[in-house]
Design an enzyme around this catalytic site. Structure first.
Site, mmCIF file in Angstrom:
data_model
loop_
_atom_site.group_PDB
_atom_site.id
_atom_site.type_symbol
_atom_site.label_atom_id
_atom_site.label_comp_id
_atom_site.label_asym_id
_atom_site.label_seq_id
_atom_site.Cartn_x
_atom_site.Cartn_y
_atom_site.Cartn_z
ATOM 1 N N THR A 9 0.835 -1.214 0.000
ATOM 2 C CA THR A 9 0.000 0.000 0.000
ATOM 3 C C THR A 9 0.859 1.248 0.000
ATOM 4 O OG1 THR A 9 -1.847 1.108 1.103
ATOM 5 C CG2 THR A 9 -0.151 0.249 2.535
ATOM 6 N N ASN A 11 -0.891 3.864 1.277
ATOM 7 C CA ASN A 11 -1.767 4.600 2.187
ATOM 8 C C ASN A 11 -1.252 4.430 3.627
ATOM 9 O OD1 ASN A 11 -3.902 5.130 4.017
ATOM 10 N ND2 ASN A 11 -5.400 4.939 2.374
ATOM 11 N N LYS A 12 -0.722 5.508 4.201
ATOM 12 C CA LYS A 12 -0.070 5.403 5.513
ATOM 13 C C LYS A 12 -1.074 5.086 6.628
ATOM 14 C CE LYS A 12 0.392 10.347 6.835
ATOM 15 N NZ LYS A 12 -0.847 10.850 6.327
ATOM 16 N N LYS A 14 -3.701 3.012 6.275
ATOM 17 C CA LYS A 14 -3.888 1.554 6.238
ATOM 18 C C LYS A 14 -2.702 0.883 6.931
ATOM 19 C CE LYS A 14 -6.326 0.840 1.807
ATOM 20 N NZ LYS A 14 -6.182 0.215 0.480
ATOM 21 N N ASP A 71 -7.829 -3.877 -0.671
ATOM 22 C CA ASP A 71 -8.635 -2.976 -1.477
ATOM 23 C C ASP A 71 -9.946 -2.761 -0.738
ATOM 24 O OD1 ASP A 71 -8.369 -1.489 -4.031
ATOM 25 O OD2 ASP A 71 -10.376 -2.320 -4.319
ATOM 26 N N TYR A 155 -13.182 8.637 4.382
ATOM 27 C CA TYR A 155 -14.588 8.982 4.601
ATOM 28 C C TYR A 155 -15.046 8.756 6.046
ATOM 29 C CZ TYR A 155 -14.672 9.034 -0.487
ATOM 30 O OH TYR A 155 -14.415 9.325 -1.799
ATOM 31 N N LYS A 176 -12.237 1.667 16.463
ATOM 32 C CA LYS A 176 -12.411 1.483 15.004
ATOM 33 C C LYS A 176 -11.939 0.084 14.595
ATOM 34 C CE LYS A 176 -11.450 2.962 10.367
ATOM 35 N NZ LYS A 176 -10.642 3.686 9.395
ATOM 36 N N HIS A 181 -14.492 -2.749 8.885
ATOM 37 C CA HIS A 181 -14.325 -3.703 7.783
ATOM 38 C C HIS A 181 -12.911 -4.288 7.792
ATOM 39 C CE1 HIS A 181 -13.227 0.349 6.912
ATOM 40 N NE2 HIS A 181 -12.770 0.123 5.703
HETATM 41 P P1 ITT Z 1 -3.574 1.637 -1.708
HETATM 42 O O1 ITT Z 1 -4.307 1.241 -2.974
HETATM 43 O O2 ITT Z 1 -2.171 2.109 -1.975
HETATM 44 O O3 ITT Z 1 -3.650 0.599 -0.641
HETATM 45 P P2 ITT Z 1 -5.702 3.591 -1.470
HETATM 46 O O4 ITT Z 1 -6.009 4.651 -0.465
HETATM 47 O O5 ITT Z 1 -5.705 4.006 -2.926
HETATM 48 O O6 ITT Z 1 -4.310 2.948 -1.067
HETATM 49 P P3 ITT Z 1 -7.899 1.824 -2.095
HETATM 50 O O7 ITT Z 1 -7.594 1.788 -3.550
HETATM 51 O O8 ITT Z 1 -8.255 0.529 -1.422
HETATM 52 O O9 ITT Z 1 -6.691 2.409 -1.240
HETATM 53 O O10 ITT Z 1 -9.032 2.898 -1.875
HETATM 54 C C1 ITT Z 1 -9.847 2.811 -0.776
HETATM 55 C C2 ITT Z 1 -10.390 4.162 -0.423
HETATM 56 O O11 ITT Z 1 -11.562 3.909 0.368
HETATM 57 C C3 ITT Z 1 -9.439 4.930 0.505
HETATM 58 O O12 ITT Z 1 -8.589 5.783 -0.194
HETATM 59 C C4 ITT Z 1 -10.435 5.681 1.393
HETATM 60 O O13 ITT Z 1 -10.857 6.833 0.735
HETATM 61 C C5 ITT Z 1 -11.608 4.747 1.481
HETATM 62 N N1 ITT Z 1 -11.503 3.936 2.706
HETATM 63 C C6 ITT Z 1 -11.086 2.637 2.800
HETATM 64 N N2 ITT Z 1 -11.055 2.248 4.080
HETATM 65 C C7 ITT Z 1 -11.447 3.307 4.804
HETATM 66 C C8 ITT Z 1 -11.589 3.538 6.180
HETATM 67 O O14 ITT Z 1 -11.284 2.598 7.081
HETATM 68 N N3 ITT Z 1 -12.013 4.732 6.577
HETATM 69 C C9 ITT Z 1 -12.301 5.711 5.683
HETATM 70 N N4 ITT Z 1 -12.166 5.588 4.365
HETATM 71 C C10 ITT Z 1 -11.744 4.396 3.917
#
Ligand code: ITT
Length: 195
Positions: A9, A11-12, A14, A71, A155, A176, A181
């Site tokens: 990922t 996404n820091k 995650k 994802d 979100y 959380k 999820h």
């Molecule tokens: P990676 O693909 O690099 O892992 P990303 O942020 O692009 O990072 P995704 O493609 O899975 O990840 O997009 C999921 C999006 O859904 C994420 O950017 C958030 O906007 C939202 N999301 C997922 N989980 C969430 C959570 O726990 N709380 C709030 N928003 C969430």
């Protein structure tokens, strides 16, 4: 000794959530940057599974450790389940999360049904040739009338979690993780990893 795993990922948030979920079980979770790896994967799949697999596969090709990819997305029932698999792109399209959240609230203005769910699909690859394994979690709730709090990411400020009876924008990390999820999907992954 800790077992090592790579989370595919950028996404820091995650990364932080997986670290707190898996560290107590004896797992060190690395990011691509920790291993000097670059990840830019085109998420061309039409499902969470396909996109999670694309991300895991790209990293498994170069990783010395097993790989997990996540994802995830938000689905708003009364809006035909958007933004769904395009959740990340939806925020880009509207110019950022505050605007994307404002748009969802506006779209729901005259709707009775505010129910929504966060979905998470984890893909696990033991190595580049292994069969992918999937672990999924759904967190049900509804969309608030306005954003609250500064906890979490994405979100979270507009999401009320039904089971935890809490707003993700104000809930602690621990709460959380207990209901989200990602928490649900990770606990399924954990069961597999420790068996
Ligand atoms: P990676 O693909 O690099 O892992 P990303 O942020 O692009 O990072 P995704 O493609 O899975 O990840 O997009 C999921 C999006 O859904 C994420 O950017 C958030 O906007 C939202 N999301 C997922 N989980 C969430 C959570 O726990 N709380 C709030 N928003 C969430």
């Amino acid at each position: 000794m800790k077992k090592e795993i790579l989370l595919a990922t950028n996404n820091k948030h995650k990364l932080e959530e997986y670290r707190s979920l898996l560290f107590p079980l004896g797992f060190l979770v690395y990011s691509p940057a920790d291993l000097n790896l670059d990840i830019e994967v085109d998420e061309t799949g039409s499902t969470y599974r396909e996109n999670a697999y694309l991300k895991a596969k790209a990293l498994a090709a170069v990783s010395p450790f097993p790989v997990i990819a996540d994802d995830s997305g938000l689905e708003v029932d009364a809006l035909n389940h958007i933004p769904g698999v395009h959740t990340s792109r939806y925020a880009q399209k509207y110019g950022g999360y505050p605007q994307a959240m404002a748009n969802i609230i506006k779209e729901l203005e005259h709707k009775q049904d505010r129910s929504a769910e966060f979905i998470c699909c984890i893909c696990y690859l033991q190595n580049k040739d292994a069969k992918p394994l999937y672990f999924e979690g759904i967190c049900k709730g509804h969309i608030l009338f306005e954003p609250v709090g500064e906890q979490g990411f994405g979100y979270d400020p507009i999401f009320h979690c039904e089971e935890g009876n809490c707003d993700f924008g104000t809930a602690s990390k621990e709460i959380k993780n207990q209901y989200s999820h990602r928490g649900i999907a990770s606990r399924k992954l954990k069961l597999f990893l420790i068996l």
